[in-house]
Design an enzyme around this catalytic site. Structure first.
Site, PDB file in Angstrom:
ATOM      1  N   LYS A  80       0.875  -1.179   0.000  1.00 30.37           N
ATOM      2  CA  LYS A  80       0.000   0.000   0.000  1.00 30.37           C
ATOM      3  C   LYS A  80       0.908   1.223   0.000  1.00 30.37           C
ATOM      4  O   LYS A  80       1.751   1.375   0.890  1.00 30.37           O
ATOM      5  CB  LYS A  80      -0.881  -0.010   1.256  1.00 30.37           C
ATOM      6  CG  LYS A  80      -1.656   1.294   1.524  1.00 30.37           C
ATOM      7  CD  LYS A  80      -2.843   1.433   0.605  1.00 30.37           C
ATOM      8  CE  LYS A  80      -3.710   2.634   0.992  1.00 30.37           C
ATOM      9  NZ  LYS A  80      -4.486   2.406   2.224  1.00 30.37           N
ATOM     10  N   VAL A  81       0.770   2.076  -0.996  1.00 28.87           N
ATOM     11  CA  VAL A  81       1.641   3.248  -1.137  1.00 28.87           C
ATOM     12  C   VAL A  81       0.807   4.482  -1.450  1.00 28.87           C
ATOM     13  O   VAL A  81      -0.372   4.399  -1.772  1.00 28.87           O
ATOM     14  CB  VAL A  81       2.697   3.046  -2.254  1.00 28.87           C
ATOM     15  CG1 VAL A  81       3.608   1.882  -1.942  1.00 28.87           C
ATOM     16  CG2 VAL A  81       2.029   2.881  -3.620  1.00 28.87           C
ATOM     17  N   SER A  82       1.454   5.625  -1.379  1.00 32.65           N
ATOM     18  CA  SER A  82       0.838   6.868  -1.831  1.00 32.65           C
ATOM     19  C   SER A  82       0.776   6.887  -3.356  1.00 32.65           C
ATOM     20  O   SER A  82       1.717   6.447  -4.025  1.00 32.65           O
ATOM     21  CB  SER A  82       1.664   8.077  -1.377  1.00 32.65           C
ATOM     22  OG  SER A  82       1.783   8.139   0.018  1.00 32.65           O
ATOM     23  N   THR A  88       0.711  11.597  -1.276  1.00 29.65           N
ATOM     24  CA  THR A  88      -0.354  12.248  -2.023  1.00 29.65           C
ATOM     25  C   THR A  88      -0.786  13.520  -1.306  1.00 29.65           C
ATOM     26  O   THR A  88      -1.095  14.527  -1.944  1.00 29.65           O
ATOM     27  CB  THR A  88      -1.546  11.295  -2.186  1.00 29.65           C
ATOM     28  OG1 THR A  88      -1.061  10.035  -2.636  1.00 29.65           O
ATOM     29  CG2 THR A  88      -2.546  11.832  -3.181  1.00 29.65           C
ATOM     30  N   ALA A  89      -0.812  13.474   0.023  1.00 30.06           N
ATOM     31  CA  ALA A  89      -1.184  14.656   0.801  1.00 30.06           C
ATOM     32  C   ALA A  89      -0.277  15.830   0.448  1.00 30.06           C
ATOM     33  O   ALA A  89      -0.747  16.966   0.289  1.00 30.06           O
ATOM     34  CB  ALA A  89      -1.098  14.348   2.293  1.00 30.06           C
ATOM     35  N   HIS A 149      -5.567  10.946   7.644  1.00 29.47           N
ATOM     36  CA  HIS A 149      -6.200   9.886   8.416  1.00 29.47           C
ATOM     37  C   HIS A 149      -7.228  10.443   9.404  1.00 29.47           C
ATOM     38  O   HIS A 149      -7.931  11.404   9.125  1.00 29.47           O
ATOM     39  CB  HIS A 149      -5.145   9.038   9.133  1.00 29.47           C
ATOM     40  CG  HIS A 149      -4.163   8.363   8.229  1.00 29.47           C
ATOM     41  ND1 HIS A 149      -4.486   7.903   6.979  1.00 29.47           N
ATOM     42  CD2 HIS A 149      -2.850   8.084   8.402  1.00 29.47           C
ATOM     43  CE1 HIS A 149      -3.418   7.358   6.427  1.00 29.47           C
ATOM     44  NE2 HIS A 149      -2.413   7.455   7.271  1.00 29.47           N
TER      45      HIS A 149
END
Length: 296
Positions: free
Chosen positions: A60-62, A122-123, A167
């Site tokens: 799981k990655v950005s 991504t943020a 989150h």
């Protein structure tokens, strides 16, 4: 897929409720015919680095890290996190700063320190695109990278001027006496009309097309199993939720596990391409190859 079932796939995802909810059935052998998983928990800034080093079969990655890893990994069309109303927030200590994208005056965040969870998140891309669109000259001072759970205390204690949070911080920042300067997701949705791309599931291309297709099917089945019987996944979710209130965990799952988790679809792929194309135009990431997102 039989050759791949001889060994467990090494997978790393976060202990956050959306990931444990999505992978519960698959991780515990409740998806018939699916490969076994050897699970490692790691925050997404760690898994981003793992992907760049080619570690693990599935990660799981950005979405922000995709331009750096898609030669070796394929983007799965399911299992990740996109959505609406679920974007990162920029928080400050001062009550007067909250409320609009244009707070802090025309200088924006120039000369101020901003804590972010990663510069390959991504943020962070959404934050830089927001700043380029709404703040004078991009308006960002010094960037300080720190683990996301340390950001709100750092803003509260005056160690930094602002913090980019992700989150469950969306639901808890007021407990720290903090105020919202801007919502990156609101800006993205208003300017593009697309969902917010946050986290992706990737798998090594060397597994082969049949194995990749089978893995995607298994992930979809795991998502549907969690939707069908959410109470079954609750012990796994809460065991890894870092003392999170169960109601907050449910909000977290409600935001980040949705139709795009089951299948990216046209809007999902458009959102990913849109984010990475705009980010490349700003010089934040390398450009994507034309067929980089094709699966498998």
């Amino acid at each position: 897929m039989s050759s791949e079932q001889q060994h467990a796939l090494k997978i790393a995802y976060s202990p956050c409720p959306n990931d444990t909810f999505v992978f519960d059935a698959l991780a515990h052998g409740r998806v018939p015919g699916a490969p076994a998983l050897d699970v490692t928990f790691a925050d997404i800034d760690i898994t981003n680095g793992m992907a760049e080093r080619g570690e693990f079969d599935v990660l799981k990655v950005s979405y922000a890290v995709l331009p750096y890893v898609l030669d070796e990994y394929a983007l799965l069309p399911c299992g990740g996190a996109l959505g609406r109303g679920c974007g990162p927030l920029v928080l400050t200590r001062e009550p007067g700063a909250g409320g609009t994208s244009h707070a802090f005056g025309s200088g924006g965040l120039a000369g101020r320190t901003v804590a972010v969870p990663s510069e390959k998140s991504t943020a962070y891309l959404l934050f830089r695109l927001w700043a380029a669109d709404t703040l004078s000259d991009g308006g960002v001072g010094e960037i300080v990278v720190m683990p996301f759970h340390e950001i709100m205390p750092a803003v509260r204690d005056g160690k930094v001027d602002a913090g980019l949070v992700i989150h469950e911080a969306r639901f808890t920042y007021q407990n720290y006496g903090l105020h919202k300067l801007a919502d990156m997701g609101e800006h993205w949705e208003h300017t593009t009309g697309l969902p917010i791309p946050l986290g992706a599931i990737i798998a090594k291309r060397s597994l082969g097309a049949p194995a990749l297709t089978g893995l995607a099917d298994a992930v979809r089945a795991s998502v549907r199993a969690a939707w069908d019987e959410p109470e079954v996944s609750r012990p796994y979710v809460m065991a890894h939720a870092q003392e999170m209130d169960p109601a907050v965990a449910d909000q977290h799952i409600g935001l980040y596990v949705n139709e795009f988790t089951a299948d990216l679809g046209e809007d999902g792929y458009a959102a990913i391409r849109g984010l990475l194309t705009r980010a490349a135009a700003e010089g934040l990431v390398p450009p994507l190859g034309r067929d980089a997102l094709v699966f498998p």
